[in-house]
Motif scaffolding. Structure first.
Motif, short mmCIF file in Angstrom:
data_model
loop_
_atom_site.label_atom_id
_atom_site.label_comp_id
_atom_site.label_asym_id
_atom_site.label_seq_id
_atom_site.Cartn_x
_atom_site.Cartn_y
_atom_site.Cartn_z
N LEU A 81 25.15 93.79 -2.97
CA LEU A 81 24.60 94.07 -2.12
C LEU A 81 24.85 95.13 -0.97
O LEU A 81 25.89 94.87 -0.27
CB LEU A 81 23.72 93.22 -1.52
N ARG A 82 25.24 96.32 -0.85
CA ARG A 82 26.02 97.30 -0.43
C ARG A 82 25.45 98.43 0.88
O ARG A 82 24.47 98.85 0.89
CB ARG A 82 26.71 98.19 -1.64
N CYS A 83 25.84 97.67 2.19
CA CYS A 83 25.28 98.87 2.94
C CYS A 83 26.30 99.13 3.94
O CYS A 83 27.43 99.37 3.47
CB CYS A 83 25.09 97.34 3.68
N ARG A 84 25.95 100.62 4.27
CA ARG A 84 26.62 101.40 4.63
C ARG A 84 26.94 100.90 5.96
O ARG A 84 26.19 100.36 7.29
CB ARG A 84 26.02 102.79 5.06
N GLN A 85 27.89 102.01 6.66
CA GLN A 85 28.62 101.13 8.10
C GLN A 85 27.55 101.04 9.14
O GLN A 85 27.19 100.87 10.34
CB GLN A 85 30.49 101.40 8.79
N SER A 100 34.51 94.86 2.42
CA SER A 100 34.32 95.83 3.29
C SER A 100 35.48 96.99 2.40
O SER A 100 36.66 96.71 2.05
CB SER A 100 35.02 96.17 4.74
N GLU A 101 34.38 98.39 1.48
CA GLU A 101 34.95 98.79 1.21
C GLU A 101 35.00 100.28 1.10
O GLU A 101 33.29 100.09 1.62
CB GLU A 101 35.80 98.36 -0.69
N ASN A 102 35.64 101.33 0.83
CA ASN A 102 35.11 102.77 0.96
C ASN A 102 34.25 103.36 2.21
O ASN A 102 32.98 103.75 1.72
CB ASN A 102 34.57 103.08 -0.06
N GLY A 103 34.26 102.47 3.32
CA GLY A 103 33.24 102.79 4.47
C GLY A 103 31.76 101.75 3.93
O GLY A 103 30.75 102.17 5.06
N GLU A 104 31.62 100.82 3.23
CA GLU A 104 30.61 100.00 3.33
C GLU A 104 31.11 98.77 3.46
O GLU A 104 32.07 97.95 3.26
CB GLU A 104 30.21 100.28 1.43
N VAL A 105 29.87 97.84 3.44
CA VAL A 105 30.25 96.25 3.54
C VAL A 105 29.54 96.08 2.30
O VAL A 105 28.09 96.57 2.43
CB VAL A 105 29.17 95.59 5.54
N VAL A 106 29.94 94.84 2.20
CA VAL A 106 29.39 94.56 0.59
C VAL A 106 29.03 93.12 0.36
O VAL A 106 30.38 92.33 1.10
CB VAL A 106 30.55 94.58 -0.90
#
Length: 146
Positions: free
Chosen positions: A41-45, A63-69
């Motif tokens: 599941l990938r969420c933007r900040q 957290s990677e590339n401005g996403e919470v994974v």
């Protein structure tokens, strides 16, 4: 790989895709989950509702590339969490991306808040399921084999 095509849909003020209803999405995820063993599941900040949902799952959070994974085992409880209360207060999905995998092989992907769906199964049963889904949910225009 099959990709779904949709009738024109709208976006909210934040530019997130919004559909009139999401029963079709829940059906797709539940069908794909029959063969899946893990989820990502990938969420933007700024997707606070999605991040709260992700924290409810028994999943590893990075957290990677401005996403919470969130990555974890796809249990019945995780599936119920992902599909049960998946619509945010603004009418979009609570999260940007959901991947389902079986033995580290991608079998389903929903991104851009459900506007980009990739179904990796191309067998007769999968095609029949998608054709039934299209008949029951007119907002899905069809699918393409890519």
């Amino acid at each position: 790989m099959l990709t779904l095509e949709f009738e024109e849909h709208r976006t909210n003020d934040a530019g997130r895709e919004i559909f009139a209803e999401y029963d079709w999405w829940r059906e797709l995820v539940r069908k794909a989950a029959e063969k899946a063993d893990t989820f990502e599941l990938r969420c933007r900040q700024d997707e606070e509702e999605g991040i709260r949902l992700g924290k409810m799952l028994e999943a590893e959070q990075t957290s990677e590339n401005g996403e919470v994974v969130f990555v974890g085992k796809l249990t019945e409880q995780a599936l119920e969490t992902l599909t049960g209360d998946c619509v945010a207060g603004d009418g979009s999905l609570k999260f940007d991306t959901l991947h389902l995998r079986a033995a580290n092989r991608s079998i389903f992907s929903s991104s851009h808040c459900g506007a980009e769906i990739c179904w990796m199964g191309t067998g007769f049963a999968e095609m029949g399921f998608l054709m039934t889904l299209i008949r029951e949910h007119p907002l899905i225009q069809g699918f393409q084999n890519r």
